[in-house]
Design a protein around this motif. Structure first.
Motif, PDB file in Angstrom:
ATOM      1  N   CYS A 166       0.792  -1.233   0.000  1.00 24.42           N
ATOM      2  CA  CYS A 166       0.000   0.000   0.000  1.00 24.42           C
ATOM      3  C   CYS A 166       0.825   1.286   0.000  1.00 24.42           C
ATOM      4  O   CYS A 166       0.259   2.366  -0.104  1.00 24.42           O
ATOM      5  CB  CYS A 166      -0.948   0.002   1.194  1.00 24.42           C
ATOM      6  SG  CYS A 166      -1.906  -1.517   1.347  1.00 24.42           S
ATOM      7  N   SER A 167       2.141   1.176   0.134  1.00 19.78           N
ATOM      8  CA  SER A 167       2.989   2.374   0.073  1.00 19.78           C
ATOM      9  C   SER A 167       3.697   2.503  -1.270  1.00 19.78           C
ATOM     10  O   SER A 167       4.493   3.429  -1.474  1.00 19.78           O
ATOM     11  CB  SER A 167       4.030   2.348   1.198  1.00 19.78           C
ATOM     12  OG  SER A 167       4.890   1.234   1.062  1.00 19.78           O
ATOM     13  N   SER A 168       3.410   1.594  -2.202  1.00 22.47           N
ATOM     14  CA  SER A 168       4.171   1.516  -3.459  1.00 22.47           C
ATOM     15  C   SER A 168       4.257   2.841  -4.195  1.00 22.47           C
ATOM     16  O   SER A 168       5.350   3.334  -4.517  1.00 22.47           O
ATOM     17  CB  SER A 168       3.546   0.464  -4.379  1.00 22.47           C
ATOM     18  OG  SER A 168       3.545  -0.814  -3.799  1.00 22.47           O
ATOM     19  N   SER A 169       3.113   3.431  -4.521  1.00 24.48           N
ATOM     20  CA  SER A 169       3.147   4.629  -5.364  1.00 24.48           C
ATOM     21  C   SER A 169       3.601   5.862  -4.604  1.00 24.48           C
ATOM     22  O   SER A 169       4.129   6.811  -5.209  1.00 24.48           O
ATOM     23  CB  SER A 169       1.786   4.879  -6.023  1.00 24.48           C
ATOM     24  OG  SER A 169       0.766   5.036  -5.068  1.00 24.48           O
ATOM     25  N   ALA A 170       3.447   5.879  -3.288  1.00 27.02           N
ATOM     26  CA  ALA A 170       3.992   6.994  -2.510  1.00 27.02           C
ATOM     27  C   ALA A 170       5.513   6.984  -2.582  1.00 27.02           C
ATOM     28  O   ALA A 170       6.162   8.033  -2.694  1.00 27.02           O
ATOM     29  CB  ALA A 170       3.522   6.908  -1.059  1.00 27.02           C
ATOM     30  N   LYS A 171       6.108   5.794  -2.553  1.00 25.02           N
ATOM     31  CA  LYS A 171       7.561   5.682  -2.608  1.00 25.02           C
ATOM     32  C   LYS A 171       8.130   6.140  -3.948  1.00 25.02           C
ATOM     33  O   LYS A 171       9.288   6.548  -4.033  1.00 25.02           O
ATOM     34  CB  LYS A 171       7.992   4.241  -2.316  1.00 25.02           C
ATOM     35  CG  LYS A 171       7.736   3.801  -0.889  1.00 25.02           C
ATOM     36  CD  LYS A 171       8.104   2.349  -0.656  1.00 25.02           C
ATOM     37  CE  LYS A 171       9.596   2.161  -0.511  1.00 25.02           C
ATOM     38  NZ  LYS A 171      10.141   2.726   0.739  1.00 25.02           N
ATOM     39  N   THR A 172       7.322   6.070  -5.017  1.00 20.49           N
ATOM     40  CA  THR A 172       7.841   6.479  -6.332  1.00 20.49           C
ATOM     41  C   THR A 172       8.214   7.957  -6.346  1.00 20.49           C
ATOM     42  O   THR A 172       9.160   8.350  -7.042  1.00 20.49           O
ATOM     43  CB  THR A 172       6.826   6.200  -7.461  1.00 20.49           C
ATOM     44  OG1 THR A 172       5.689   7.070  -7.343  1.00 20.49           O
ATOM     45  CG2 THR A 172       6.382   4.743  -7.455  1.00 20.49           C
ATOM     46  N   PHE A 173       7.497   8.785  -5.595  1.00 21.52           N
ATOM     47  CA  PHE A 173       7.806  10.210  -5.544  1.00 21.52           C
ATOM     48  C   PHE A 173       9.177  10.442  -4.914  1.00 21.52           C
ATOM     49  O   PHE A 173       9.939  11.308  -5.367  1.00 21.52           O
ATOM     50  CB  PHE A 173       6.730  10.957  -4.750  1.00 21.52           C
ATOM     51  CG  PHE A 173       5.428  11.126  -5.475  1.00 21.52           C
ATOM     52  CD1 PHE A 173       5.135  12.307  -6.142  1.00 21.52           C
ATOM     53  CD2 PHE A 173       4.482  10.110  -5.485  1.00 21.52           C
ATOM     54  CE1 PHE A 173       3.929  12.473  -6.814  1.00 21.52           C
ATOM     55  CE2 PHE A 173       3.278  10.258  -6.157  1.00 21.52           C
ATOM     56  CZ  PHE A 173       3.004  11.440  -6.825  1.00 21.52           C
ATOM     57  N   ILE A 174       9.493   9.677  -3.881  1.00 18.38           N
ATOM     58  CA  ILE A 174      10.777   9.837  -3.200  1.00 18.38           C
ATOM     59  C   ILE A 174      11.915   9.309  -4.072  1.00 18.38           C
ATOM     60  O   ILE A 174      12.947   9.966  -4.231  1.00 18.38           O
ATOM     61  CB  ILE A 174      10.746   9.117  -1.837  1.00 18.38           C
ATOM     62  CG1 ILE A 174       9.668   9.750  -0.934  1.00 18.38           C
ATOM     63  CG2 ILE A 174      12.107   9.170  -1.166  1.00 18.38           C
ATOM     64  CD1 ILE A 174       9.466   9.041   0.389  1.00 18.38           C
ATOM     65  N   THR A 175      11.732   8.114  -4.633  1.00 18.26           N
ATOM     66  CA  THR A 175      12.768   7.523  -5.479  1.00 18.26           C
ATOM     67  C   THR A 175      13.074   8.407  -6.680  1.00 18.26           C
ATOM     68  O   THR A 175      14.239   8.666  -7.005  1.00 18.26           O
ATOM     69  CB  THR A 175      12.345   6.126  -5.947  1.00 18.26           C
ATOM     70  OG1 THR A 175      12.146   5.278  -4.804  1.00 18.26           O
ATOM     71  CG2 THR A 175      13.381   5.508  -6.857  1.00 18.26           C
ATOM     72  N   ALA A 176      12.030   8.885  -7.354  1.00 18.32           N
ATOM     73  CA  ALA A 176      12.232   9.733  -8.532  1.00 18.32           C
ATOM     74  C   ALA A 176      12.899  11.052  -8.154  1.00 18.32           C
ATOM     75  O   ALA A 176      13.765  11.555  -8.884  1.00 18.32           O
ATOM     76  CB  ALA A 176      10.907   9.985  -9.231  1.00 18.32           C
ATOM     77  N   SER A 177      12.509  11.620  -7.020  1.00 19.25           N
ATOM     78  CA  SER A 177      13.128  12.868  -6.573  1.00 19.25           C
ATOM     79  C   SER A 177      14.622  12.689  -6.349  1.00 19.25           C
ATOM     80  O   SER A 177      15.435  13.561  -6.699  1.00 19.25           O
ATOM     81  CB  SER A 177      12.473  13.351  -5.272  1.00 19.25           C
ATOM     82  OG  SER A 177      11.121  13.671  -5.481  1.00 19.25           O
ATOM     83  N   GLU A 178      15.009  11.549  -5.770  1.00 16.12           N
ATOM     84  CA  GLU A 178      16.424  11.273  -5.548  1.00 16.12           C
ATOM     85  C   GLU A 178      17.172  11.144  -6.879  1.00 16.12           C
ATOM     86  O   GLU A 178      18.302  11.633  -7.016  1.00 16.12           O
ATOM     87  CB  GLU A 178      16.573   9.996  -4.721  1.00 16.12           C
ATOM     88  CG  GLU A 178      16.081  10.150  -3.282  1.00 16.12           C
ATOM     89  CD  GLU A 178      16.013   8.836  -2.528  1.00 16.12           C
ATOM     90  OE1 GLU A 178      16.098   7.771  -3.174  1.00 16.12           O
ATOM     91  OE2 GLU A 178      15.885   8.882  -1.284  1.00 16.12           O
ATOM     92  N   LEU A 179      16.543  10.498  -7.860  1.00 17.46           N
ATOM     93  CA  LEU A 179      17.184  10.356  -9.175  1.00 17.46           C
ATOM     94  C   LEU A 179      17.349  11.702  -9.873  1.00 17.46           C
ATOM     95  O   LEU A 179      18.331  11.941 -10.570  1.00 17.46           O
ATOM     96  CB  LEU A 179      16.368   9.403 -10.048  1.00 17.46           C
ATOM     97  CG  LEU A 179      16.353   7.936  -9.610  1.00 17.46           C
ATOM     98  CD1 LEU A 179      15.356   7.137 -10.450  1.00 17.46           C
ATOM     99  CD2 LEU A 179      17.738   7.324  -9.709  1.00 17.46           C
ATOM    100  N   ILE A 180      16.381  12.587  -9.686  1.00 16.14           N
ATOM    101  CA  ILE A 180      16.474  13.921 -10.278  1.00 16.14           C
ATOM    102  C   ILE A 180      17.566  14.726  -9.580  1.00 16.14           C
ATOM    103  O   ILE A 180      18.397  15.375 -10.229  1.00 16.14           O
ATOM    104  CB  ILE A 180      15.115  14.653 -10.200  1.00 16.14           C
ATOM    105  CG1 ILE A 180      14.086  13.962 -11.104  1.00 16.14           C
ATOM    106  CG2 ILE A 180      15.265  16.127 -10.586  1.00 16.14           C
ATOM    107  CD1 ILE A 180      12.654  14.445 -10.896  1.00 16.14           C
ATOM    108  N   ARG A 181      17.594  14.677  -8.272  1.00 18.04           N
ATOM    109  CA  ARG A 181      18.581  15.454  -7.511  1.00 18.04           C
ATOM    110  C   ARG A 181      20.015  14.983  -7.763  1.00 18.04           C
ATOM    111  O   ARG A 181      20.950  15.790  -7.695  1.00 18.04           O
ATOM    112  CB  ARG A 181      18.265  15.385  -6.014  1.00 18.04           C
ATOM    113  CG  ARG A 181      17.050  16.216  -5.610  1.00 18.04           C
ATOM    114  CD  ARG A 181      17.032  16.497  -4.122  1.00 18.04           C
ATOM    115  NE  ARG A 181      16.020  17.478  -3.798  1.00 18.04           N
ATOM    116  CZ  ARG A 181      14.795  17.184  -3.336  1.00 18.04           C
ATOM    117  NH1 ARG A 181      14.467  15.910  -3.173  1.00 18.04           N
ATOM    118  NH2 ARG A 181      13.937  18.128  -3.063  1.00 18.04           N
ATOM    119  N   THR A 182      20.203  13.711  -8.040  1.00 18.25           N
ATOM    120  CA  THR A 182      21.546  13.198  -8.298  1.00 18.25           C
ATOM    121  C   THR A 182      21.936  13.303  -9.771  1.00 18.25           C
ATOM    122  O   THR A 182      23.025  12.885 -10.153  1.00 18.25           O
ATOM    123  CB  THR A 182      21.665  11.725  -7.855  1.00 18.25           C
ATOM    124  OG1 THR A 182      20.630  10.943  -8.471  1.00 18.25           O
ATOM    125  CG2 THR A 182      21.558  11.604  -6.346  1.00 18.25           C
ATOM    126  N   GLY A 183      21.054  13.850 -10.599  1.00 17.87           N
ATOM    127  CA  GLY A 183      21.384  14.091 -11.999  1.00 17.87           C
ATOM    128  C   GLY A 183      21.226  12.901 -12.911  1.00 17.87           C
ATOM    129  O   GLY A 183      21.607  12.960 -14.083  1.00 17.87           O
TER     130      GLY A 183
END
Length: 400
Positions: A166-183
């Motif tokens: 039930c937390s799957s799609s909430a975690k996508t926001f965090i994972t994607a944000s980390e990928l954007i911030r790290t370039g």
């Protein structure tokens, strides 16, 4: 020449989002039905549980056809995903032009993928002795939905599916944000999709967690969940928008395989992390979209956690009484609801039976969408999963 981010990335923004669930298949209808407390999508089904009926929250609208796509992408899950994607397609195309197809990621969540097609194929095999020619096992793979959206969008960059119940799609926001911030990428399609299937409903029924009627979050009469279906996709990037994804907090308390920590320790940890990363005080949160499943244990622990961390009593409500529990799509769906709250400056009502459990700590429940008399700046959304996998996200509205 295509641009890509070289400088350090600061804030992450939600540039666009699309929704489909039991309230409708577009933002206009969903918004209208959300704020008017509609429960139009709940239906009673007698074909899911053996010799029993159960209420589910299902999508009633006609979904896009997938005949033009490879067989292993032809599932109801991907039909829901495509309906949500079509709402953000123009924004995705503009980002492809600005950056390139390999600099946009696709990070999605699901818990069911195409399992419904597997159930249909197994039933056919029991009748004929072999699987139908139209069945391709790959339709059930967790990676399927991210691969499908990458194909539809014409993207060749990072593609992954997160499956933490039930937390799957909430975690996508965090994972994607980390990928954007790290370039690694410049922007991402995030969110989640889940479709109704017998396995999920029977699983929750075996845990004695399904409601005998339409669910009643936080009510003294609550007795379980209704499984729902839907899709919620968003485009996030460092490109400025009026909706800011301020921060996310994650924890894993691992108290029990299917029951949350009774005092909400993991929930408190996730919410506090989100506040710390967003550099916000507890008092600055105006509205909390609760996980609010309508199970006795979840609602109790979440009320304890929220009351402890937010003594100023921000407005709170659960969306499960409107759309059921959409599992892997729930976190992204409820962030979408928070975006509607911020843009329309109306609160999402708590849809239940108006009989809040007196044993729960006192919270400031939203009675109707006009309860609030001041501006709504910051919303927090909770998603809690089996095994104590907890996620809290904070979104805010930025003004020129």
């Amino acid at each position: 020449m295509k641009q890509h981010q070289n400088a350090p990335v600061g804030k992450i923004y939600i540039n666009d989002f699309g929704l489909i669930n039991a309230l409708g298949d577009n933002l206009k209808d969903i918004s209208l039905n959300l704020f008017t407390e509609s429960q139009q999508g709940f239906v009673k089904r007698d074909d899911i549980l053996p010799e029993a009926t159960v209420f589910v929250a299902q999508v009633a609208s006609q979904l896009p056809e997938l005949d033009a796509y490879p067989l292993h992408f032809q599932s109801r899950n991907n039909q829901l995903a495509l309906q949500a994607y079509q709402q953000i397609a123009a924004t995705v195309e503009s980002f492809k032009q600005k950056y390139s197809e390999h600099r946009l990621g696709v990070i999605l969540g699901t818990s069911t993928s195409g399992i419904a097609q597997g159930e249909w194929a197994m039933a056919a095999k029991q009748q004929s002795g072999q699987f139908p020619e139209e069945y391709d096992y790959r339709v059930q793979e967790m990676s399927n939905v991210a691969e499908f959206i990458s194909l539809v969008a014409g993207l060749s960059g990072v593609s992954m599916t997160i499956s933490t119940a039930c937390s799957s799609s909430a975690k996508t926001f965090i994972t994607a944000s980390e990928l954007i911030r790290t370039g690694v990428i410049d922007a991402a399609i995030v969110g989640g999709v889940d479709s109704l299937c017998a396995m999920t409903v029977n699983g929750f029924s075996a845990l004695e967690s399904t409601s005998s009627g339409i669910c009643k979050p936080s009510s003294v009469n609550r007795d379980g969940i209704n499984i729902g279906e839907g899709a919620a996709l968003a485009v996030i990037s460092a490109d400025k928008s009026d909706l800011c994804l301020l921060a996310g907090g994650e924890s894993s308390d691992a108290h029990h395989m299917s029951a949350p920590h009774p005092e909400g320790r993991g929930a408190i940890d996730a919410m506090q992390q989100a506040l710390n990363k967003a550099q916000l005080s507890h008092q600055q949160i105006d509205y909390i979209n609760l996980h609010g499943t309508a199970t006795p244990k979840n609602d109790s622990m979440e009320a304890i956690a929220v009351a402890e961390l937010f003594p100023h009593q921000p407005f709170v409500s659960s969306s499960k009484g409107s759309i059921g529990h959409t599992l892997g799509a729930a976190g992204a769906t409820e962030i979408g609801f928070c975006c509607l709250v911020l843009r329309q400056q109306k609160l999402a009502p708590h849809v239940s039976d108006n009989m809040i459990d007196p044993e729960l700590p006192l919270l400031n429940w939203v009675k109707n969408c006009t309860d609030n008399k001041s501006e709504i700046h910051y919303c927090l959304s909770n998603s809690f999963a089996f095994g104590g996998n907890n996620v809290s996200l904070i979104v805010g509205r930025e003004y020129e």
